[in-house]
Design an enzyme around this catalytic site. Structure first.
Site, PDB file in Angstrom:
ATOM      1  N   TRP A  10       0.795  -1.418  -0.087  1.00 38.40           N
ATOM      2  CA  TRP A  10       0.087   0.085  -0.114  1.00 38.40           C
ATOM      3  C   TRP A  10       0.851   1.128  -0.044  1.00 38.40           C
ATOM      4  CZ3 TRP A  10      -4.576  -0.934   4.192  1.00 38.40           C
ATOM      5  CH2 TRP A  10      -5.167  -1.864   3.565  1.00 38.40           C
ATOM      6  N   LYS A  11       1.960   1.154   0.384  1.00 32.94           N
ATOM      7  CA  LYS A  11       3.065   2.329   0.403  1.00 32.94           C
ATOM      8  C   LYS A  11       2.477   3.298   1.286  1.00 32.94           C
ATOM      9  CE  LYS A  11       4.887   0.990  -4.303  1.00 32.94           C
ATOM     10  NZ  LYS A  11       5.594   1.642  -5.278  1.00 32.94           N
ATOM     11  N   HIS A  97      12.790  -2.282  -0.178  1.00 30.47           N
ATOM     12  CA  HIS A  97      12.322  -1.637  -1.458  1.00 30.47           C
ATOM     13  C   HIS A  97      12.999  -0.680  -2.148  1.00 30.47           C
ATOM     14  CE1 HIS A  97       9.107   0.232  -3.947  1.00 30.47           C
ATOM     15  NE2 HIS A  97       8.270  -0.907  -3.905  1.00 30.47           N
ATOM     16  N   GLU A 169      11.946  -6.510  -8.446  1.00 28.97           N
ATOM     17  CA  GLU A 169      11.177  -5.262  -9.121  1.00 28.97           C
ATOM     18  C   GLU A 169      12.132  -4.405  -9.675  1.00 28.97           C
ATOM     19  OE1 GLU A 169       7.561  -4.696  -6.407  1.00 28.97           O
ATOM     20  OE2 GLU A 169       9.120  -3.464  -5.409  1.00 28.97           O
ATOM     21  N   GLY A 175       5.402   1.777 -10.856  1.00 31.45           N
ATOM     22  CA  GLY A 175       4.527   2.872 -10.698  1.00 31.45           C
ATOM     23  C   GLY A 175       4.423   3.450 -12.165  1.00 31.45           C
ATOM     24  N   SER A 215       4.240  -2.523 -11.757  1.00 34.34           N
ATOM     25  CA  SER A 215       2.812  -2.345 -12.579  1.00 34.34           C
ATOM     26  C   SER A 215       2.165  -3.541 -12.845  1.00 34.34           C
ATOM     27  CB  SER A 215       3.123  -1.666 -13.995  1.00 34.34           C
ATOM     28  OG  SER A 215       3.657  -0.397 -13.598  1.00 34.34           O
ATOM     29  N   GLY A 236       2.014  -2.488  -5.998  1.00 36.24           N
ATOM     30  CA  GLY A 236       1.492  -1.256  -5.441  1.00 36.24           C
ATOM     31  C   GLY A 236       0.251  -0.884  -5.916  1.00 36.24           C
ATOM     32  N   GLY A 237       0.217  -0.026  -6.827  1.00 35.89           N
ATOM     33  CA  GLY A 237      -1.090   0.755  -7.175  1.00 35.89           C
ATOM     34  C   GLY A 237      -2.365  -0.095  -7.450  1.00 35.89           C
TER      35      GLY A 237
HETATM   36  P1  PGA Z   1       3.514  -0.631  -8.619  1.00 36.21           P
HETATM   37  O1  PGA Z   1       4.576  -0.857  -7.483  1.00 36.21           O
HETATM   38  O2  PGA Z   1       2.713  -1.926  -8.748  1.00 36.21           O
HETATM   39  O3  PGA Z   1       2.640   0.347  -8.475  1.00 36.21           O
HETATM   40  O4  PGA Z   1       4.236  -0.598  -9.985  1.00 36.21           O
HETATM   41  C1  PGA Z   1       5.054  -2.029  -7.064  1.00 36.21           C
HETATM   42  C2  PGA Z   1       5.942  -1.739  -5.976  1.00 36.21           C
HETATM   43  O5  PGA Z   1       6.534  -0.705  -5.732  1.00 36.21           O
HETATM   44  O6  PGA Z   1       6.320  -2.650  -5.000  1.00 36.21           O
END
Ligand code: PGA
Length: 253
Positions: A10-11, A97, A169, A175, A215, A236-237
Site C-alpha cells: 500500500w506504500k 524496497h 522489482e 508505478g 505495474s 503497488g498501485g
Molecule cells: P507498482 O508498485 O505495482 O505500483 O508498480 C510495485 C511496488 O513498488 O512494489
C-alpha cells in the site's frame, strides 16, 4: 514446495477509513487459496494492529510491515522494530524496497542487518531487488541484481536463506505502467534462481519464492505469474483497488 504469494504494497497511501473498507472488501470476497498460496498486505505502520485484527486469523492471509529497523529497541525515534512487529503477531516484513534504497539511502549492507534481525525474530522478509533503467539500458541488470543478493543474503546459511522471499522489482517498471514482459520477468527470475542455486544448491533455490513487482495489474497478473520461476507478485498501485487485487490473488498459480 515454494509458496505462491500475492503481496499488496500500500506504500504511504490511504486514510484509516479507506484502509478498513479496502481490507473488508477483499476479505469478504470469495477467494479460495490452497495451502501453498498466500495473500499478504503490507500496510502502513499505524494500521498494522487494526489490519491484523481484521484478518482474524483468516487462513493464508497475512499482514506485513513495509519496513523495520535493524536494531532491537532503543533511542531510534520514528523507527519500528521487529520486536514490536512480533508483539503484534505480524509475520512478514518488506525489506529493501527500491523506494527505501533511493529516498532513505538504504545500502545492501544495511539491508543485510535488517534481514538478520527479522529472521532472529521469526518474521519472514520479502527482500526486494531490481535495477534502475540506466542499468537495464546498459544490459548489466544480471550483474547488478546478483550483487544485491550477494551483499545482503549470501552470509546466511542454506537453512536461513530459505526463510526469505525475494521480490524482483525493476525500478523502471514501478508505478510507471510499464511492466516487464513476462519473458523479461522469467529471464531475470531464472537468473536469480541460478545465482541462488550456484551458492546454495538447486534444492534450496527451488524452495525460495521469487515474486515479480512493477505495474502488476489484474489484466497482466495471470500471464506473469504463469512463468515457471515467477511465484506471484508484489503489487503497488493495483493493490489499492479491491477488485483489482482480488483478481490478482486469483491469478496465483
Ligand atoms: P507498482 O508498485 O505495482 O505500483 O508498480 C510495485 C511496488 O513498488 O512494489
Amino acid at each position: 514446495m515454494r509458496k505462491q504469494i500475492a503481496a499488496a504494497n500500500w506504500k504511504m497511501n490511504l486514510t484509516v477509513d479507506k484502509a478498513e473498507v479496502l481490507l473488508d472488501n477483499i476479505l469478504s470476497a470469495d477467494i479460495s487459496l490452497s495451502s501453498d498460496q498466500l495473500a499478504v498486505f503490507a500496510v502502513p505502520s499505524p494500521y498494522l494492529q487494526l489490519a491484523q485484527q481484521k484478518l482474524n486469523n483468516k487462513e493464508n492471509f497475512y499482514i506485513a510491515a513495509q519496513n523495520c529497523y535493524s536494531k532491537k529497541s532503543g533511542a531510534y525515534t520514528g523507527e519500528v522494530s521487529v520486536e514490536m512487529l512480533q508483539s503484534l503477531n505480524i509475520q512478514y516484513v518488506v525489506i529493501g524496497h527500491s523506494e527505501r534504497r533511493e529516498y532513505f539511502q538504504e545500502s545492501n549492507a544495511f539491508l543485510a542487518e535488517k534481514l538478520n534481525i527479522a529472521l532472529e525474530y521469526n518474521i519472514t522478509p520479502i527482500f526486494c531487488c531490481g535495477e534502475p533503467l540506466s542499468i537495464r539500458d546498459a544490459q548489466t541488470q544480471n550483474e547488478f541484481v546478483s550483487t544485491q543478493l550477494e551483499e545482503s543474503l549470501f552470509h546466511f546459511s542454506a537453512d536461513d536463506v530459505q526463510k526469505i522471499a525475494i521480490a524482483y522489482e525493476p525500478i523502471w517498471a514501478i508505478g510507471t505502467g510499464k511492466t516487464a514482459t513476462s519473458e523479461q520477468a522469467q529471464e531475470m527470475h531464472a537468473h536469480l534462481r541460478k545465482v541462488l542455486a550456484d551458492k546454495y544448491g538447486k534444492d534450496v533455490a527451488d524452495n525460495i519464492s521469487i515474486l515479480y513487482g512493477g505495474s502488476v495489474k489484474a489484466s497482466n497478473a495471470k500471464e506473469i505469474f504463469s512463468q515457471p520461476d515467477v511465484d506471484g507478485g508484489l503489487v503497488g498501485g493495483a493493490s489499492l483497488l479491491a477488485d483489482e487485487f482480488i483478481a490478482i490473488i486469483k491469478s496465483l498459480k
